[in-house]
Design an enzyme around this catalytic site. Sequence first.
Site, PDB file in Angstrom:
ATOM      1  N   HIS A 196       0.837  -1.200   0.000  1.00  0.00           N
ATOM      2  CA  HIS A 196       0.000   0.000   0.000  1.00  0.00           C
ATOM      3  C   HIS A 196       0.872   1.250   0.000  1.00  0.00           C
ATOM      4  O   HIS A 196       1.979   1.265   0.562  1.00  0.00           O
ATOM      5  CB  HIS A 196      -0.988  -0.001   1.167  1.00  0.00           C
ATOM      6  CG  HIS A 196      -0.374  -0.009   2.537  1.00  0.00           C
ATOM      7  ND1 HIS A 196       0.080   1.131   3.170  1.00  0.00           N
ATOM      8  CD2 HIS A 196      -0.156  -1.020   3.414  1.00  0.00           C
ATOM      9  CE1 HIS A 196       0.535   0.829   4.369  1.00  0.00           C
ATOM     10  NE2 HIS A 196       0.413  -0.478   4.547  1.00  0.00           N
ATOM     11  N   HIS A 207       3.539   3.246  12.742  1.00  0.00           N
ATOM     12  CA  HIS A 207       2.611   4.246  13.290  1.00  0.00           C
ATOM     13  C   HIS A 207       3.225   5.044  14.444  1.00  0.00           C
ATOM     14  O   HIS A 207       2.507   5.780  15.121  1.00  0.00           O
ATOM     15  CB  HIS A 207       1.299   3.605  13.745  1.00  0.00           C
ATOM     16  CG  HIS A 207       0.563   2.887  12.661  1.00  0.00           C
ATOM     17  ND1 HIS A 207      -0.738   2.443  12.802  1.00  0.00           N
ATOM     18  CD2 HIS A 207       0.913   2.529  11.400  1.00  0.00           C
ATOM     19  CE1 HIS A 207      -1.147   1.849  11.695  1.00  0.00           C
ATOM     20  NE2 HIS A 207      -0.147   1.885  10.825  1.00  0.00           N
ATOM     21  N   GLU A 251       3.990  -6.376   4.002  1.00  0.00           N
ATOM     22  CA  GLU A 251       3.842  -5.723   5.306  1.00  0.00           C
ATOM     23  C   GLU A 251       5.072  -6.000   6.171  1.00  0.00           C
ATOM     24  O   GLU A 251       5.782  -6.991   5.959  1.00  0.00           O
ATOM     25  CB  GLU A 251       2.587  -6.235   6.015  1.00  0.00           C
ATOM     26  CG  GLU A 251       1.277  -5.757   5.432  1.00  0.00           C
ATOM     27  CD  GLU A 251       0.937  -4.329   5.819  1.00  0.00           C
ATOM     28  OE1 GLU A 251       1.620  -3.762   6.710  1.00  0.00           O
ATOM     29  OE2 GLU A 251      -0.012  -3.770   5.233  1.00  0.00           O
ATOM     30  N   ASP A 300      -0.278   4.390   1.015  1.00  0.00           N
ATOM     31  CA  ASP A 300      -0.656   5.387   2.021  1.00  0.00           C
ATOM     32  C   ASP A 300       0.045   5.114   3.337  1.00  0.00           C
ATOM     33  O   ASP A 300       0.488   3.990   3.614  1.00  0.00           O
ATOM     34  CB  ASP A 300      -2.171   5.442   2.211  1.00  0.00           C
ATOM     35  CG  ASP A 300      -2.767   4.112   2.688  1.00  0.00           C
ATOM     36  OD1 ASP A 300      -2.330   3.061   2.189  1.00  0.00           O
ATOM     37  OD2 ASP A 300      -3.666   4.132   3.555  1.00  0.00           O
ATOM     38  N   GLU A 321      -5.152   1.635   2.345  1.00  0.00           N
ATOM     39  CA  GLU A 321      -5.112   0.433   3.172  1.00  0.00           C
ATOM     40  C   GLU A 321      -5.250   0.795   4.638  1.00  0.00           C
ATOM     41  O   GLU A 321      -5.922   0.088   5.402  1.00  0.00           O
ATOM     42  CB  GLU A 321      -3.794  -0.318   2.924  1.00  0.00           C
ATOM     43  CG  GLU A 321      -3.707  -1.684   3.593  1.00  0.00           C
ATOM     44  CD  GLU A 321      -3.136  -1.651   5.014  1.00  0.00           C
ATOM     45  OE1 GLU A 321      -3.191  -2.683   5.698  1.00  0.00           O
ATOM     46  OE2 GLU A 321      -2.656  -0.581   5.459  1.00  0.00           O
ATOM     47  N   GLU A 322      -4.624   1.893   5.040  1.00  0.00           N
ATOM     48  CA  GLU A 322      -4.565   2.248   6.453  1.00  0.00           C
ATOM     49  C   GLU A 322      -5.923   2.620   7.036  1.00  0.00           C
ATOM     50  O   GLU A 322      -6.099   2.617   8.252  1.00  0.00           O
ATOM     51  CB  GLU A 322      -3.584   3.412   6.669  1.00  0.00           C
ATOM     52  CG  GLU A 322      -2.130   3.065   6.394  1.00  0.00           C
ATOM     53  CD  GLU A 322      -1.517   2.159   7.462  1.00  0.00           C
ATOM     54  OE1 GLU A 322      -2.265   1.726   8.369  1.00  0.00           O
ATOM     55  OE2 GLU A 322      -0.315   1.893   7.397  1.00  0.00           O
ATOM     56  N   ASP A 340       6.331   0.915   7.443  1.00  0.00           N
ATOM     57  CA  ASP A 340       4.959   0.554   7.059  1.00  0.00           C
ATOM     58  C   ASP A 340       4.462   1.449   5.926  1.00  0.00           C
ATOM     59  O   ASP A 340       3.820   2.457   6.168  1.00  0.00           O
ATOM     60  CB  ASP A 340       4.062   0.680   8.283  1.00  0.00           C
ATOM     61  CG  ASP A 340       2.659   0.175   8.058  1.00  0.00           C
ATOM     62  OD1 ASP A 340       2.421  -0.545   7.081  1.00  0.00           O
ATOM     63  OD2 ASP A 340       1.783   0.517   8.879  1.00  0.00           O
TER      64      ASP A 340
END
Length: 382
Positions: free
Chosen positions: A71, A355, A163, A73, A135-136, A103
């Site tokens: 992903h 994150h 991932e 984003d 995705e997030e 990530d």
Amino acid sequence: MKPQSLDMITTLIGFDTVSRNSNLELIHHVRDYLAGHGVESHLVSNEEQTKANLFATVGPDVEGGIVLSGHTDVVPVDGQPWDTDPFTVVQKDGRLYGRGTCDMKAFSAIALAMVPDLIKKGLKRPIHFALSYDEEIGCFGAPSMIDRLLTDIAKPSAVIVGEPTSMRPIVAHKGIAALRTTVIGHEAHSSQVQRGVSAVMTAAKLIAFIDGMMAENKAATDPACRFEPPYTTLHVGVVHGGTALNIISRECTFTWDIRSLPGDDWRRYLERFQAYADSLLPAMRAIAPAASISTEILADAPPLQDRGGVAQDLVFGLCGHTHGDVVPYAAEAGQFQERGFSVVLCGPGSIDQAHQPNEYIDVSQVTACEHFLEKLTDQLAS
């Protein structure tokens, strides 16, 4: 770590693709980069034309290729105490710092950096790049791209979702359902509670009920469950309600998620929740006939189930593992599996850094991913 990997990581991190923003600048850059090597890209846009998935094939249009999915984003940096610019890669003490280094832009960047080598190798089976958006916030982008992959490319043998798994094969992940509940009550002076219906107080009862369902799951944990935590979780993340201390609140909204174990249907929790909400309505409406409780589904991404298959066998062999692990977070892997693909998660970096402020990836993880993809492409070229 190869210079071209670092260059591509630096480039992709430089695009601010926080989910609330467009990802088109990054997507167009990747499209132009691939075009410069004679590789055609296909974009699958959202309805607003503000975001797009990208898929592209390097090698012959034959069956048996491998999809590398990632992903584009990233999560916000708002309010986080970063020591450096989150969208500028900083290399220090064997780490690369920046939002998305872990990530999960590094995986896609390492693979993209290899395109010139892939072309030189003369692959006999293709590599398919699959880059998605959003995705997030609920895995919203991947389904439309998966639809196109099913019709527009020769059938792949496996999908690898990159991932951050510390380059360990992951064979199962939890699903996620995101929901928003809105309570409408009736305003009155807070000294006259008998004349009002407090949306905030009602929401508190509902939130306590959600927490109670999770407590039941925790108490009934299967000791053989491999997930951590080893049960379906329910969590309320945001609450908004009320206007003043001395006004009985008319409206309260809260968002919550259900992260379900493979095989546990999250809708059964919603049904129980709705039944409890319905039981509160008669007392509310006796005071305010217009009082209501409504819940909308914001996202629904299925779990990845451990079903064995080509993807697992392939990645086990490349990593030198005999078994895979499981993770509690959700990804687009379950969506690929639901459409008939053999899927496994495996990518550089640790989810422990995802994150976080000062997000980073160890350079050793970049190198490990390079070696992994080199071994994969050697197989595809043989």
